[in-house]
Write a protein that holds these residues in place. Structure first.
Motif, PDB file in Angstrom:
ATOM      1  N   ASN A 121      59.679 121.140  78.000  1.00 12.40           N
ATOM      2  CA  ASN A 121      58.509 120.542  77.343  1.00 12.40           C
ATOM      3  C   ASN A 121      57.299 121.464  77.436  1.00 12.40           C
ATOM      4  O   ASN A 121      56.507 121.579  76.496  1.00 12.40           O
ATOM      5  CB  ASN A 121      58.182 119.196  77.983  1.00 12.40           C
ATOM      6  CG  ASN A 121      59.216 118.131  77.682  1.00 12.40           C
ATOM      7  OD1 ASN A 121      59.878 118.171  76.650  1.00 12.40           O
ATOM      8  ND2 ASN A 121      59.370 117.171  78.575  1.00 12.40           N
ATOM      9  N   ILE A 122      57.128 122.126  78.592  1.00 11.34           N
ATOM     10  CA  ILE A 122      55.994 123.032  78.780  1.00 11.34           C
ATOM     11  C   ILE A 122      56.113 124.236  77.851  1.00 11.34           C
ATOM     12  O   ILE A 122      55.148 124.632  77.184  1.00 11.34           O
ATOM     13  CB  ILE A 122      55.908 123.470  80.258  1.00 11.34           C
ATOM     14  CG1 ILE A 122      55.514 122.281  81.141  1.00 11.34           C
ATOM     15  CG2 ILE A 122      54.910 124.615  80.430  1.00 11.34           C
ATOM     16  CD1 ILE A 122      55.599 122.543  82.637  1.00 11.34           C
ATOM     17  N   VAL A 123      57.302 124.826  77.795  1.00 10.78           N
ATOM     18  CA  VAL A 123      57.529 125.989  76.927  1.00 10.78           C
ATOM     19  C   VAL A 123      57.295 125.612  75.465  1.00 10.78           C
ATOM     20  O   VAL A 123      56.709 126.398  74.690  1.00 10.78           O
ATOM     21  CB  VAL A 123      58.952 126.546  77.140  1.00 10.78           C
ATOM     22  CG1 VAL A 123      59.283 127.598  76.079  1.00 10.78           C
ATOM     23  CG2 VAL A 123      59.079 127.149  78.537  1.00 10.78           C
ATOM     24  N   ASN A 124      57.711 124.428  75.070  1.00 11.17           N
ATOM     25  CA  ASN A 124      57.464 123.963  73.694  1.00 11.17           C
ATOM     26  C   ASN A 124      55.976 123.974  73.368  1.00 11.17           C
ATOM     27  O   ASN A 124      55.559 124.393  72.288  1.00 11.17           O
ATOM     28  CB  ASN A 124      57.995 122.542  73.520  1.00 11.17           C
ATOM     29  CG  ASN A 124      59.477 122.504  73.219  1.00 11.17           C
ATOM     30  OD1 ASN A 124      60.047 123.486  72.757  1.00 11.17           O
ATOM     31  ND2 ASN A 124      60.101 121.377  73.485  1.00 11.17           N
ATOM     32  N   GLY A 125      55.158 123.462  74.301  1.00 12.36           N
ATOM     33  CA  GLY A 125      53.721 123.407  74.077  1.00 12.36           C
ATOM     34  C   GLY A 125      53.096 124.783  73.976  1.00 12.36           C
ATOM     35  O   GLY A 125      52.187 125.018  73.159  1.00 12.36           O
ATOM     36  N   ILE A 126      53.570 125.706  74.807  1.00 15.46           N
ATOM     37  CA  ILE A 126      53.058 127.086  74.776  1.00 15.46           C
ATOM     38  C   ILE A 126      53.377 127.729  73.425  1.00 15.46           C
ATOM     39  O   ILE A 126      52.511 128.348  72.784  1.00 15.46           O
ATOM     40  CB  ILE A 126      53.675 127.903  75.932  1.00 15.46           C
ATOM     41  CG1 ILE A 126      53.131 127.396  77.276  1.00 15.46           C
ATOM     42  CG2 ILE A 126      53.399 129.394  75.762  1.00 15.46           C
ATOM     43  CD1 ILE A 126      53.814 127.998  78.488  1.00 15.46           C
ATOM     44  N   GLU A 127      54.623 127.571  72.982  1.00 10.57           N
ATOM     45  CA  GLU A 127      55.041 128.208  71.727  1.00 10.57           C
ATOM     46  C   GLU A 127      54.371 127.572  70.518  1.00 10.57           C
ATOM     47  O   GLU A 127      53.955 128.268  69.582  1.00 10.57           O
ATOM     48  CB  GLU A 127      56.561 128.135  71.602  1.00 10.57           C
ATOM     49  CG  GLU A 127      57.279 128.987  72.653  1.00 10.57           C
ATOM     50  CD  GLU A 127      58.785 128.956  72.510  1.00 10.57           C
ATOM     51  OE1 GLU A 127      59.298 128.146  71.692  1.00 10.57           O
ATOM     52  OE2 GLU A 127      59.461 129.726  73.212  1.00 10.57           O
ATOM     53  N   LEU A 128      54.237 126.249  70.532  1.00  9.89           N
ATOM     54  CA  LEU A 128      53.588 125.561  69.411  1.00  9.89           C
ATOM     55  C   LEU A 128      52.140 126.024  69.262  1.00  9.89           C
ATOM     56  O   LEU A 128      51.679 126.318  68.152  1.00  9.89           O
ATOM     57  CB  LEU A 128      53.633 124.046  69.629  1.00  9.89           C
ATOM     58  CG  LEU A 128      52.921 123.202  68.568  1.00  9.89           C
ATOM     59  CD1 LEU A 128      53.656 123.290  67.228  1.00  9.89           C
ATOM     60  CD2 LEU A 128      52.807 121.741  69.013  1.00  9.89           C
ATOM     61  N   THR A 129      51.413 126.104  70.375  1.00  7.96           N
ATOM     62  CA  THR A 129      49.994 126.489  70.326  1.00  7.96           C
ATOM     63  C   THR A 129      49.840 127.945  69.909  1.00  7.96           C
ATOM     64  O   THR A 129      48.919 128.290  69.156  1.00  7.96           O
ATOM     65  CB  THR A 129      49.348 126.251  71.707  1.00  7.96           C
ATOM     66  OG1 THR A 129      49.628 124.920  72.123  1.00  7.96           O
ATOM     67  CG2 THR A 129      47.848 126.456  71.655  1.00  7.96           C
ATOM     68  N   ARG A 130      50.728 128.807  70.359  1.00  3.56           N
ATOM     69  CA  ARG A 130      50.665 130.222  69.964  1.00  3.56           C
ATOM     70  C   ARG A 130      50.895 130.359  68.457  1.00  3.56           C
ATOM     71  O   ARG A 130      50.181 131.107  67.772  1.00  3.56           O
ATOM     72  CB  ARG A 130      51.706 131.026  70.747  1.00  3.56           C
ATOM     73  CG  ARG A 130      51.784 132.510  70.342  1.00  3.56           C
ATOM     74  CD  ARG A 130      52.764 133.273  71.225  1.00  3.56           C
ATOM     75  NE  ARG A 130      54.068 132.639  71.283  1.00  3.56           N
ATOM     76  CZ  ARG A 130      54.989 132.731  70.333  1.00  3.56           C
ATOM     77  NH1 ARG A 130      54.742 133.397  69.212  1.00  3.56           N
ATOM     78  NH2 ARG A 130      56.168 132.130  70.476  1.00  3.56           N
ATOM     79  N   ARG A 131      51.875 129.614  67.937  1.00  2.00           N
ATOM     80  CA  ARG A 131      52.192 129.730  66.510  1.00  2.00           C
ATOM     81  C   ARG A 131      51.101 129.135  65.624  1.00  2.00           C
ATOM     82  O   ARG A 131      50.769 129.691  64.572  1.00  2.00           O
ATOM     83  CB  ARG A 131      53.516 129.031  66.217  1.00  2.00           C
ATOM     84  CG  ARG A 131      54.734 129.751  66.778  1.00  2.00           C
ATOM     85  CD  ARG A 131      55.970 128.900  66.667  1.00  2.00           C
ATOM     86  NE  ARG A 131      57.144 129.533  67.259  1.00  2.00           N
ATOM     87  CZ  ARG A 131      58.257 128.888  67.579  1.00  2.00           C
ATOM     88  NH1 ARG A 131      58.350 127.590  67.343  1.00  2.00           N
ATOM     89  NH2 ARG A 131      59.270 129.528  68.106  1.00  2.00           N
ATOM     90  N   MET A 132      50.521 127.997  66.046  1.00  2.00           N
ATOM     91  CA  MET A 132      49.554 127.300  65.194  1.00  2.00           C
ATOM     92  C   MET A 132      48.136 127.822  65.373  1.00  2.00           C
ATOM     93  O   MET A 132      47.366 127.851  64.404  1.00  2.00           O
ATOM     94  CB  MET A 132      49.590 125.799  65.482  1.00  2.00           C
ATOM     95  CG  MET A 132      50.913 125.133  65.109  1.00  2.00           C
ATOM     96  SD  MET A 132      50.864 123.322  65.240  1.00  2.00           S
ATOM     97  CE  MET A 132      49.851 122.903  63.808  1.00  2.00           C
ATOM     98  N   ASP A 133      47.794 128.255  66.601  1.00  2.00           N
ATOM     99  CA  ASP A 133      46.395 128.605  66.868  1.00  2.00           C
ATOM    100  C   ASP A 133      46.206 129.996  67.470  1.00  2.00           C
ATOM    101  O   ASP A 133      45.068 130.442  67.633  1.00  2.00           O
ATOM    102  CB  ASP A 133      45.778 127.576  67.834  1.00  2.00           C
ATOM    103  CG  ASP A 133      45.915 126.149  67.316  1.00  2.00           C
ATOM    104  OD1 ASP A 133      45.570 125.917  66.151  1.00  2.00           O
ATOM    105  OD2 ASP A 133      46.369 125.281  68.086  1.00  2.00           O
ATOM    106  N   GLY A 134      47.285 130.670  67.842  1.00  2.00           N
ATOM    107  CA  GLY A 134      47.162 132.011  68.409  1.00  2.00           C
ATOM    108  C   GLY A 134      46.563 132.029  69.808  1.00  2.00           C
ATOM    109  O   GLY A 134      46.046 133.071  70.249  1.00  2.00           O
TER     110      GLY A 134
END
Length: 409
Positions: free
Chosen positions: A204-217
């Motif tokens: 779940n933590i890794v998902n949040g990191i990757e989602l934020t990097r992809r959407m907001d950098g």
């Protein structure tokens, strides 16, 4: 590796570190600035139990190291239910019940964290504030493309349930997406850079990191603690009598104190590092005690944890009760009390009514084994009638660790 930041050195020394997504990056960031970090807690009951205490202490360590704790109460995600480590779906709660639980849970955080408006003061937020504003189509269009079913099926929270052929609802399947969205929201609006949690939350933590990097950098970090079990393999926070709740309303201070006093010898040092603020050299001294002296270390452990979670007076009172009960053979004030009617009560029923056993069948078995004593004398007849005179108290015991007071109703 050798950490430069106070934060990671503290977490490593006290045994909190299991996995870090980017140890070097987080170490550098924590050396340069205040790092806001969060842990989420779902509000499924009026109190968290001891199984959540390592995470609460992790937020305390974050603050002690000069950083900012963010307590995220899962007002929104509680409506869905985290499938991690669960064999079946949770019962869904109403919004009113969830709000009441959050208000009750807040009390333990106020004991262990300093809240306020300062740069390192803790804040508590409710993810229902943003999750409830999401429209379904918006979530599907903006967030959905960043998740693949293939990858979601590989996460333990999903895979284990499917491997056991136990149902996983579509509602629960969405939990990891909502938690990932939480991290993104916290990064955007609160400057949060770190999510922490138990080892079961890694995906779940890794998902949040990757989602934020992809959407907001935005570059984010994650940290997990080891799976916490007792030396005999039992899950923390559970006993034969039920959950070890952190709130006084759900579990009296005496029972809470006694849980820690009964720790396995092998767990004492680890628990002192994780759950107390004692200096590490003092922990090492206590951990090295052997034989009967290890019991002194267990009393220190029970006192220190109870003091943190329940207050100094509760710890003092519980220890005094223990001394009166075990050392002096008397009856301490904090022991559970059973009101006995004028006509008396059968021994088996008394054991169940006072909470020593889960059923009369279990009580009968314990009594037959000679484990039950009345006024320190063994009684082996479950049907024995206990009578208590007006103004009199009697002592009921199961084994060496469970004691209670019987008095006239």
């Amino acid at each position: 590796m050798t950490y430069q930041s106070t934060l990671l050195r503290l977490l490593e020394e006290r045994g909190y570190v299991h996995q870090l997504t980017d140890a070097g990056g987080l170490d550098a960031l924590a050396s340069q600035q205040v790092v806001p970090g969060y842990i989420g807690f779902d509000a499924t009951a009026p109190s968290l139990h001891v199984g959540s205490l390592v995470q609460i202490m992790l937020l305390r360590r974050l603050q002690q190291a000069g950083h900012k704790p963010i307590v995220v109460m899962g007002g929104g995600t509680t409506k869905v239910g985290d499938p991690s480590g669960k064999d079946e779906s949770r019962q869904l709660l109403t919004s009113a019940a969830i709000d009441a639980n959050i208000a009750s849970i807040r009390k333990v955080f106020e004991r262990l964290l300093t809240f306020g408006d300062g740069p390192t003061d803790a804040i508590m937020v409710n993810n229902d504030d943003w999750l409830n504003q999401l429209s379904y189509i918006e979530l599907l269009r903006d967030v959905g493309p960043h998740f693949t079913i293939n990858r979601m099926l590989t996460f333990d929270s999903v895979k284990l349930r499917l491997d056991r052929e136990q149902p996983l609802t579509f509602l629960e399947f969405n939990y990891m997406i909502l938690q990932a969205y939480d991290f993104r929201e916290l990064a955007k609006h609160f400057g949060c850079r770190l999510q922490m949690g138990g080892s079961d939350q890694w995906g779940n933590i890794v998902n949040g990191i990757e989602l934020t990097r992809r959407m907001d950098g935005i570059e984010l970090f994650g940290a997990t603690t080891p799976l916490l079990t007792t030396a005999d393999g039992a899950k923390m926070g559970k006993t034969a009598a039920g959950a070890v709740w952190l709130n006084e309303e759900q579990l009296p201070a005496w029972d809470f104190w006694q849980y820690w006093r009964n720790s396995d010898d092998r767990d004492v040092g680890r628990f002192l590092r994780l759950f107390t603020d004692l200096p590490l050299d003092e922990v090492a001294r206590l951990e090295a005690l052997e034989g009967a002296e290890i019991n002194d270390a267990k009393v220190v452990l029970a006192n220190e944890v109870t003091k943190l979670c329940r207050g100094e007076e509760a710890a003092r009172s519980a220890e005094a009760t223990a001394q009166a009960t075990f050392a002096g053979g008397g009856l301490g004030e904090d022991l559970p009390i059973l009101e006995v009617p004028a006509e008396g009560i059968r021994l088996g029923a008394a054991c169940t009514a006072i909470g020593f056993t889960a059923s009369n069948g279990e009580a009968k078995r314990k009594i037959g084994e000679g484990a039950v004593r009345l006024d320190d004398d063994p009684v082996t007849d479950a049907g024995f009638l206990i009578e208590v005179a007006e103004g009199e108290t009697r002592k009921l015991s199961l084994g060496k660790k469970k004691h209670g007071v019987l008095r006239r109703a």
